[in-house]
Design an enzyme around this catalytic site. Structure first.
Site, PDB file in Angstrom:
ATOM      1  N   HIS A 174      17.207 -22.935  16.707  1.00 32.12           N
ATOM      2  CA  HIS A 174      17.423 -22.022  17.838  1.00 32.12           C
ATOM      3  C   HIS A 174      16.140 -21.943  18.674  1.00 32.12           C
ATOM      4  O   HIS A 174      15.053 -22.268  18.189  1.00 32.12           O
ATOM      5  CB  HIS A 174      17.738 -20.603  17.355  1.00 32.12           C
ATOM      6  N   TYR A 231      21.910 -10.310  13.351  1.00 35.20           N
ATOM      7  CA  TYR A 231      22.264 -11.652  12.883  1.00 35.20           C
ATOM      8  C   TYR A 231      23.707 -11.594  12.414  1.00 35.20           C
ATOM      9  O   TYR A 231      23.993 -11.258  11.275  1.00 35.20           O
ATOM     10  CB  TYR A 231      21.313 -12.100  11.771  1.00 35.20           C
ATOM     11  N   ASP A 249      21.380 -13.496  17.214  1.00 36.95           N
ATOM     12  CA  ASP A 249      22.241 -14.641  16.956  1.00 36.95           C
ATOM     13  C   ASP A 249      23.631 -14.103  16.640  1.00 36.95           C
ATOM     14  O   ASP A 249      23.873 -13.590  15.548  1.00 36.95           O
ATOM     15  CB  ASP A 249      21.683 -15.453  15.786  1.00 36.95           C
TER      16      ASP A 249
END
Length: 260
Positions: free
Chosen positions: A251, A109, A150
């Protein structure tokens, strides 16, 4: 072998959606980001009841990553090397046994970096430098790997419905995109772009301003593969339909199919 990544945006808030998607998709390994939970509070029992293995690297209130898999990992490493003072839970990697040998899979992340004029943006760039160093090391070790998650980076103008809207954002700054290119220049392969050149291929739609019904999206969830693993790719898909579920994450999952 199916390897997936999904920024779940709060695992407790999206638990029903996660369980439904796991039942439908049946990934061998699912990389989750932004679980927003400490390890002890992660809803482990509900997921384990369906037969899944779980590894977490959590943090109270925000951040946090997890790995959900059909079989236990051979080993697990928590945290991104290069800064012992970094307390943010953003990186979790594991090693799995396959018929082609061991494969390393990481759930990451990457920092958002906004606002650009604050300490958050330099932190993002330093984190990307550390990620590049880790990728260099893993390439030298010659174990096939996937860096999935991500990235909070819009690599190219075609990765946004309206790239001009993002000119002042950390996700689209020249420095962020250059750091992403340096990763790619190591020889890594962007799995989705290696298998499709379709326009309007997005993984994120903001909750605001009707972004989802207008398909005003961006592509910031990426799966970067080591060269030897990219040769085994059979396809990549985006489970866009999940965004239309009740109480969705902003997402959607990206699913990689690797020949095993």
């Amino acid at each position: 072998m199916l390897v997936a990544t999904w920024n779940i945006n709060g695992v407790k808030a999206r638990l029903d959606a996660l369980l439904q998607w796991l039942d439908e998709c049946q990934p061998d390994v699912a990389c989750l980001q932004e679980i927003k939970s400490v390890d002890e509070a992660f809803p482990r029992s509900e997921i384990e009841a369906r037969g899944w293995q779980i590894e977490t690297h959590g943090q109270k209130g925000f951040n946090g990553v997890a790995l959900v898999s059909k079989t236990p990992a051979l080993s697990i490493e928590r945290g991104l090397a290069g800064d012992e003072t970094d307390e943010q839970a953003r990186f979790l990697s594991g090693l799995w046994s396959t018929s082609r040998g061991p494969i390393r899979i990481a759930s990451l992340y990457l920092p958002n970096g906004n606002p650009v004029g604050t300490d958050k943006f330099p932190y993002k760039l330093r984190w990307m430098e550390r990620l590049e160093s880790t990728a260099r090391q893993w390439l030298a070790e010659e174990t096939p790997f996937v860096l999935a998650g991500d990235y909070n980076v819009i690599p190219q103008p075609e990765d946004a419905k309206n790239a001009a809207d993002w000119l002042g954002d950390a996700l689209y700054q020249p420095e962020s995109r250059a750091a992403y290119r340096r990763l790619m220049n190591l020889g890594l392969v962007d799995a989705l772009r290696a298998t499709t050149d379709r326009a309007q291929t997005y993984t994120f739609w903001d909750y605001q301003a009707g972004a989802w019904p207008k398909n005003n999206g961006i592509r910031i969830d990426h799966m970067l593969l080591s060269p030897e693993l990219s040769a085994a790719m059979k396809g990549v898909r985006i489970d866009k339909y999940v965004r239309a579920w009740e109480k969705p994450s902003d997402h959607v999952p990206v699913v990689l199919n690797i020949e095993d």
